[in-house]
Write a protein that holds these residues in place. Sequence first.
Motif, mmCIF file in Angstrom:
data_model
loop_
_atom_site.group_PDB
_atom_site.id
_atom_site.type_symbol
_atom_site.label_atom_id
_atom_site.label_comp_id
_atom_site.label_asym_id
_atom_site.label_seq_id
_atom_site.Cartn_x
_atom_site.Cartn_y
_atom_site.Cartn_z
ATOM 1 N N MET A 133 4.196 -12.880 -7.169
ATOM 2 C CA MET A 133 4.194 -13.021 -9.185
ATOM 3 C C MET A 133 5.784 -13.762 -9.596
ATOM 4 N N LYS A 134 6.894 -13.379 -8.973
ATOM 5 C CA LYS A 134 8.369 -13.698 -8.887
ATOM 6 C C LYS A 134 8.168 -15.085 -9.766
ATOM 7 N N ALA A 135 7.807 -15.504 -8.742
ATOM 8 C CA ALA A 135 8.154 -17.106 -8.495
ATOM 9 C C ALA A 135 7.274 -17.809 -10.406
ATOM 10 N N GLY B 266 7.322 -15.629 -12.896
ATOM 11 C CA GLY B 266 7.588 -15.411 -13.823
ATOM 12 C C GLY B 266 7.081 -14.077 -14.628
ATOM 13 N N LEU B 267 6.006 -12.841 -13.710
ATOM 14 C CA LEU B 267 4.895 -12.256 -13.607
ATOM 15 C C LEU B 267 5.717 -10.512 -13.142
ATOM 16 N N ALA B 268 6.713 -10.515 -12.327
ATOM 17 C CA ALA B 268 6.996 -9.724 -11.676
ATOM 18 C C ALA B 268 7.289 -8.001 -12.179
ATOM 19 N N ASN B 269 7.187 -8.564 -13.827
ATOM 20 C CA ASN B 269 7.457 -7.029 -14.017
ATOM 21 C C ASN B 269 5.959 -7.060 -14.976
ATOM 22 N N ASN B 270 5.015 -8.029 -15.183
ATOM 23 C CA ASN B 270 3.728 -7.463 -15.853
ATOM 24 C C ASN B 270 2.467 -7.823 -14.500
ATOM 25 N N VAL B 271 3.184 -7.156 -13.497
ATOM 26 C CA VAL B 271 1.965 -7.281 -12.727
ATOM 27 C C VAL B 271 2.523 -6.278 -11.601
ATOM 28 N N THR B 272 1.993 -5.105 -11.398
ATOM 29 C CA THR B 272 1.559 -4.052 -9.983
ATOM 30 C C THR B 272 0.803 -3.803 -9.324
ATOM 31 N N ALA B 273 0.428 -3.801 -8.105
ATOM 32 C CA ALA B 273 0.281 -3.872 -7.207
ATOM 33 C C ALA B 273 -0.164 -2.215 -6.150
ATOM 34 N N PHE B 274 -1.278 -1.446 -6.093
ATOM 35 C CA PHE B 274 -0.736 -0.399 -5.217
ATOM 36 C C PHE B 274 -1.827 0.224 -4.557
ATOM 37 N N THR B 275 -1.724 0.841 -4.124
ATOM 38 C CA THR B 275 -2.928 1.255 -1.974
ATOM 39 C C THR B 275 -3.727 2.932 -2.949
ATOM 40 N N MET B 276 -5.045 2.418 -2.203
ATOM 41 C CA MET B 276 -6.303 3.521 -2.521
ATOM 42 C C MET B 276 -6.261 3.541 -0.781
ATOM 43 N N SER B 277 -6.992 4.357 -1.057
ATOM 44 C CA SER B 277 -7.443 4.899 0.943
ATOM 45 C C SER B 277 -8.703 6.179 0.648
ATOM 46 N N ASP B 278 -9.678 5.811 1.285
ATOM 47 C CA ASP B 278 -10.812 6.951 1.454
ATOM 48 C C ASP B 278 -9.898 8.609 1.883
ATOM 49 N N PHE B 279 -8.328 8.878 2.612
ATOM 50 C CA PHE B 279 -8.690 10.309 2.922
ATOM 51 C C PHE B 279 -7.196 9.798 3.879
ATOM 52 N N GLY B 280 -5.958 10.734 4.154
ATOM 53 C CA GLY B 280 -4.695 10.920 5.171
ATOM 54 C C GLY B 280 -5.818 10.946 6.271
ATOM 55 N N ARG B 281 -4.988 11.422 7.129
ATOM 56 C CA ARG B 281 -5.806 11.581 8.513
ATOM 57 C C ARG B 281 -4.812 13.119 8.855
ATOM 58 N N VAL B 282 -5.220 13.310 10.224
ATOM 59 C CA VAL B 282 -5.109 15.194 10.656
ATOM 60 C C VAL B 282 -3.142 14.186 10.996
#
Length: 452
Positions: free
Chosen positions: A336-338, A340-356
């Motif tokens: 994304m930096k290459a 020129g879009l590092a400011n324009n793209v956001t990646a984020f994690t999701m998951s079922d749940f945390g763990r004990v």
Amino acid sequence: MTLSRRDFGRLLAGASATAALAQIGISAAIADTSSYRAMVGVFLFGGNDAWNMVVPTDDRYTAYASQRAAIALQKDSLVPLSGTAFGLHAAMAPLKDVWDEGALSVVLNSGTLFQPLTKTLYQNRPDLRPLNLMSHEDQQNQWQGMRTREKNLDGYMGRILDRADAAESPPLVSIAGSQLALIGSSKSPLILPSTGGIARSGYNAASTDAAVIARQSALNTFSDATAFGAVTDMTSRGMSSAYAQAATANTIITSTTSTVDQYFKNPTTGATLTSDISRQLLRAARMIEARNTLGHAKQTFFVSQGGYDTHASELSTHATLYADLALALAAFYKAMKALGLANNVTAFTMSDFGRVYTPNGNAGTDHAWGNNHLVIGSALASRKVHGRYPDTTLGGPEDAYTDGRWIPSIAVEEYIGAIAQWYGVSATDLPYVFPNWATWNGGGRGPVPLFG
């Protein structure tokens, strides 16, 4: 990837609906189409134990080490998140530079919530709990569908697409198969394989077999069915659109001239990254690279990594999964930096749940609730840890049980909603995209301040 008859029927139905509904004056959820935005959701299937992904390094570490026992990480192995009291799992070292550049943030103890819950409310008001807590399928559906007390039949990414301007090629792309998050009411996503191209099942333009030629001739005739009535014509236009989308996508994902491929390499060995999550993010990067060709002012992507149901041998499993994930995310950020879009793209994690928090007898962990997440992109407020690490007293005020199943302090809507706002979903359409938005946007609650 070869489309089966069932897959093609599903795609065709969606494309036909798009054609039919393109003439209806639906509102535009994208408030600003003058600047490009992309959101990239990374679903970690199985329930990521992110209490070992993000670990406190201050006085809280002593309790962490004691309570996590056999699965506790050594303090000196952690990758420090400078300026904070936290460190990352050692296998996530490739993300250290991303943090130092101010393009990585952490969201603590987020999860599915119907309304804010104390332990007293949790114990005495089951009607206020999300349905079927700690169930893989139900919690995956609640993360993707954003309804915690009713059945989820569609997803937030699909609902964003419902309100977006129509495009010849869908700006919602999954490289992780068909997922609930992608389903809307009027438009369909584009589903790509993580390897290879897309082929029409049973189609071979060079075939000399009479039956194949006859079948292909019939399909070609049907694809231009203006003389056979409105319903047939609508279906045929949908089919033609689906074929066109596949042809356009194939040009992009099978190209040998992409500029982003060079960044998907191990920075230590120089070897090409071959994990499935790397291949998925590479394809997302290629589609972003082709945004102008596709005519997309906004794009949404769904990618995934499996294997996080760590009921046993968690330490060795995490070492492999986190290494693959971190290398892939770091490579994607470099790409994304290459561009020129590092400011324009956001990646984020999701998951079922945390763990004990406390491990089981197999050096693993069982299903729990609140969890930690990572967000990547240069538009973020620099080097921030958002939210509050829970009071880890077992059986204490934040433990839904007695073994460390933390009640979330940040709702999924507050987390993902912040990214949707940055992406450009309008204030009037946020309640459509997030059906419980009113609960989490007022009265002292609101989107996590992810962006600077």
